[in-house]
Design a protein around this motif. Sequence first.
Motif, PDB file in Angstrom:
ATOM      1  N   ARG A 254      38.983  43.831  28.870  1.00 47.33           N
ATOM      2  CA  ARG A 254      37.578  44.452  28.514  1.00 47.33           C
ATOM      3  C   ARG A 254      36.685  43.238  28.619  1.00 47.33           C
ATOM      4  N   GLN A 255      37.241  41.957  27.963  1.00 49.72           N
ATOM      5  CA  GLN A 255      36.104  41.022  28.113  1.00 49.72           C
ATOM      6  C   GLN A 255      35.854  40.281  29.449  1.00 49.72           C
ATOM      7  N   LEU A 256      36.987  40.234  30.340  1.00 52.58           N
ATOM      8  CA  LEU A 256      36.905  39.810  31.513  1.00 52.58           C
ATOM      9  C   LEU A 256      35.842  40.637  32.410  1.00 52.58           C
ATOM     10  N   ILE A 257      35.947  41.974  32.155  1.00 52.25           N
ATOM     11  CA  ILE A 257      35.272  42.938  33.018  1.00 52.25           C
ATOM     12  C   ILE A 257      33.783  42.575  32.462  1.00 52.25           C
ATOM     13  N   GLY A 346      33.564  34.642  42.867  1.00 51.01           N
ATOM     14  CA  GLY A 346      31.977  35.127  42.896  1.00 51.01           C
ATOM     15  C   GLY A 346      31.215  34.228  43.758  1.00 51.01           C
ATOM     16  N   THR A 347      29.766  34.418  43.692  1.00 49.85           N
ATOM     17  CA  THR A 347      28.753  33.788  44.411  1.00 49.85           C
ATOM     18  C   THR A 347      28.588  32.165  43.627  1.00 49.85           C
ATOM     19  N   ASP A 348      29.084  32.394  42.258  1.00 44.84           N
ATOM     20  CA  ASP A 348      28.780  31.111  41.661  1.00 44.84           C
ATOM     21  C   ASP A 348      29.933  30.656  40.709  1.00 44.84           C
ATOM     22  N   GLY A 349      31.271  31.101  41.332  1.00 46.39           N
ATOM     23  CA  GLY A 349      32.546  30.482  40.558  1.00 46.39           C
ATOM     24  C   GLY A 349      33.604  31.538  40.977  1.00 46.39           C
ATOM     25  N   ARG A 350      34.739  31.479  40.027  1.00 48.43           N
ATOM     26  CA  ARG A 350      35.998  32.269  40.172  1.00 48.43           C
ATOM     27  C   ARG A 350      36.368  32.403  38.881  1.00 48.43           C
ATOM     28  N   ALA A 351      37.379  33.490  38.728  1.00 47.68           N
ATOM     29  CA  ALA A 351      38.118  33.950  37.734  1.00 47.68           C
ATOM     30  C   ALA A 351      39.352  34.049  38.047  1.00 47.68           C
ATOM     31  N   ASP A 352      40.473  33.507  37.309  1.00 45.00           N
ATOM     32  CA  ASP A 352      41.911  33.522  37.341  1.00 45.00           C
ATOM     33  C   ASP A 352      42.530  34.040  36.240  1.00 45.00           C
ATOM     34  N   ALA A 353      43.435  35.114  36.562  1.00 45.17           N
ATOM     35  CA  ALA A 353      44.340  35.619  35.695  1.00 45.17           C
ATOM     36  C   ALA A 353      45.691  35.625  36.314  1.00 45.17           C
ATOM     37  N   PRO A 354      46.487  34.366  35.909  1.00 44.80           N
ATOM     38  CA  PRO A 354      47.576  34.031  36.638  1.00 44.80           C
ATOM     39  C   PRO A 354      48.718  34.923  35.815  1.00 44.80           C
ATOM     40  N   GLY A 355      49.888  35.168  36.747  1.00 44.78           N
ATOM     41  CA  GLY A 355      51.068  35.972  35.880  1.00 44.78           C
ATOM     42  C   GLY A 355      50.689  37.393  35.817  1.00 44.78           C
ATOM     43  N   ALA A 356      51.182  37.894  34.794  1.00 40.92           N
ATOM     44  CA  ALA A 356      51.289  39.514  34.596  1.00 40.92           C
ATOM     45  C   ALA A 356      49.814  39.838  34.027  1.00 40.92           C
ATOM     46  N   TRP A 358      48.526  42.598  34.348  1.00 42.15           N
ATOM     47  CA  TRP A 358      48.304  43.954  34.071  1.00 42.15           C
ATOM     48  C   TRP A 358      48.732  43.928  32.613  1.00 42.15           C
ATOM     49  N   ASN A 359      49.056  42.901  32.116  1.00 45.27           N
ATOM     50  CA  ASN A 359      49.104  42.802  30.636  1.00 45.27           C
ATOM     51  C   ASN A 359      48.217  41.780  29.924  1.00 45.27           C
ATOM     52  N   LEU A 360      47.153  41.597  30.641  1.00 45.93           N
ATOM     53  CA  LEU A 360      46.218  40.527  30.528  1.00 45.93           C
ATOM     54  C   LEU A 360      46.024  40.075  29.206  1.00 45.93           C
ATOM     55  N   SER A 361      46.338  38.687  28.886  1.00 44.67           N
ATOM     56  CA  SER A 361      46.298  37.988  27.536  1.00 44.67           C
ATOM     57  C   SER A 361      45.547  36.725  27.729  1.00 44.67           C
ATOM     58  N   TYR A 362      45.308  36.381  29.292  1.00 45.32           N
ATOM     59  CA  TYR A 362      44.772  35.052  29.223  1.00 45.32           C
ATOM     60  C   TYR A 362      43.956  35.062  30.650  1.00 45.32           C
ATOM     61  N   PHE A 363      42.824  34.336  30.760  1.00 40.14           N
ATOM     62  CA  PHE A 363      42.203  34.179  32.285  1.00 40.14           C
ATOM     63  C   PHE A 363      41.048  33.033  31.971  1.00 40.14           C
ATOM     64  N   SER A 372      33.848  22.452  33.855  1.00 42.21           N
ATOM     65  CA  SER A 372      33.337  23.591  33.745  1.00 42.21           C
ATOM     66  C   SER A 372      34.471  24.992  33.284  1.00 42.21           C
ATOM     67  N   VAL A 373      35.735  24.784  33.238  1.00 37.78           N
ATOM     68  CA  VAL A 373      36.497  25.633  33.058  1.00 37.78           C
ATOM     69  C   VAL A 373      36.513  26.266  31.685  1.00 37.78           C
ATOM     70  N   LYS A 374      36.311  27.626  31.627  1.00 38.09           N
ATOM     71  CA  LYS A 374      36.326  28.217  30.238  1.00 38.09           C
ATOM     72  C   LYS A 374      37.604  28.972  30.120  1.00 38.09           C
ATOM     73  N   ARG A 375      38.276  28.835  29.075  1.00 38.39           N
ATOM     74  CA  ARG A 375      39.813  29.716  28.772  1.00 38.39           C
ATOM     75  C   ARG A 375      39.504  30.798  27.885  1.00 38.39           C
ATOM     76  N   PHE A 376      39.950  31.996  28.236  1.00 37.96           N
ATOM     77  CA  PHE A 376      39.851  33.077  27.211  1.00 37.96           C
ATOM     78  C   PHE A 376      41.410  33.626  27.146  1.00 37.96           C
ATOM     79  N   SER A 377      41.608  33.880  25.952  1.00 35.03           N
ATOM     80  CA  SER A 377      43.041  34.346  25.652  1.00 35.03           C
ATOM     81  C   SER A 377      42.822  35.206  24.279  1.00 35.03           C
ATOM     82  N   PHE A 378      43.590  36.160  24.235  1.00 32.71           N
ATOM     83  CA  PHE A 378      44.054  37.064  23.238  1.00 32.71           C
ATOM     84  C   PHE A 378      45.367  37.685  23.412  1.00 32.71           C
TER      85      PHE A 378
END
Length: 424
Positions: A254-257, A346-356, A358-363, A372-378
């Motif tokens: 939800r945070q990624l979206i 995107g036009t100004d960057g990229r988002a990556d969620a490596p691995g699984a 569909w059980n998203l816990s990190y991107f 400039s890399v920002k990491r998000f995890s839960f």
Amino acid sequence: MKKVITYGTFDLFHVGHQRLLERAKALGDYLIVGVTSEDYDRERGKLNVRDSLPTRIANVRASGIADEIIVEEYVGQKIGDIIKYAIDVFAIGNDWKGKFDYLKKYCEVVYLDRTKGVSSTELRSDLARILRVGIAADGFSDGDIVAESHFVSGLEVTGACSTAGSEAFCTKYDLGAAYADMPALFAENDLVYVHVRRRYRYAFALEALERGKHVLCDFPFNQPEEAEDLMEFARGKNLALVPRLPLACLRTFRQLIDLLHGGAIGDVLSVECAMPAEPFGGFRDAETLATYAITRILGADAENIARVSVRGRERYDRVVYAWRGAAASCAVSESEWLHPGLTILGTDGRADAPGAWWNLSYFKLQTGGADSVKRFSFNTEGPGLRYLLSETARTIAEGKTDTGMIPPEELLALMNLLERGDLL
Ligand code: CTP
């Protein structure tokens, strides 16, 4: 001055909490109480806490025992707190006996007697009637719902009716009630989990709704019209109809979206996802989930859809969606060499969620150079189903017809796209 610290959720503050705080305070001169944040509780799988963090803090303060209140936000925080506040004694109820011995390196650890006969869990179940859940199945799989339901308070799986044999099903999952037929299952439960093959989902779900039961149903349905029909019917009878899409409830997803919709990487140009087929029970189910993720990012009004299926020694499928200014694709394969992940340009960057994903816990998000890399995890526990169950229980308790996580119009648009992509 001897400083004592203790931690807890302190939901629905009760006499057990009061006494615990009194006993902890008596061990020294100054008591610090750590109250768990909402995110921390969700992350450690403690779902359905009723009181908000401000309410729980206010209740601890109103006890008049705490000299200072802090918030416990993450696993591993206790050691840092003990050092930071120069703590002499760590105290906690003896339901945790032995679990905090590792803190003995930093201070004295005391396990205090719990007050018998009272707990937040019991108070919660007194407040809201336990939701009785019955499984309507056509095989011997429970879709993990029995194990996952144990993590959600206020909900109990009573039994099942399976067209393959209710007795054998219930023996397998140690369930009390093997219902002789579907009407018997409907009569005894508030919520029906419809876990049957795609072509039967509509009929089972409709019958449960007709009997006035809330429905949690495997997704997707056979046709968009079926989804439309069921949603309309459920709304008319003020019943909850929840599609089984746990990804929709995962906080990191939800945070990624939200970040993408807020323009964190500019306009989205492409979404690419890859996943194995096997954990989803097949190619179409995997593709359905990928399509859901794609539509959350780019919408469901793709202009063109193409599908390639390569049947070599191992099957490889790719579905491509095209919009005027964006494209998306999902690759599903049986090959062990497939590299799962979700990448968004995107036009100004990229988002990556490596691995699984569909059980998203990190991107991570990148909008410039490496710094400039920002990491998000839960962290999420299990396959995400417990979060969906928790949302379902909340929806029903609040008298709503959908969780708010998957708006009906989005679900319908997704069904239409799946039909156009020949994924149904
Ligand atoms: N506690 C206690 N006696 C009780 C209940 C809780 O001494 N009858 C203590 C716990 O051991 C812990 C503190 O109070 O040290 C905070 O507990 P918390 O987990 O917030 O309360 P519970 O009632 O145990 O909550 P739940 O039922 O949700 O686990």
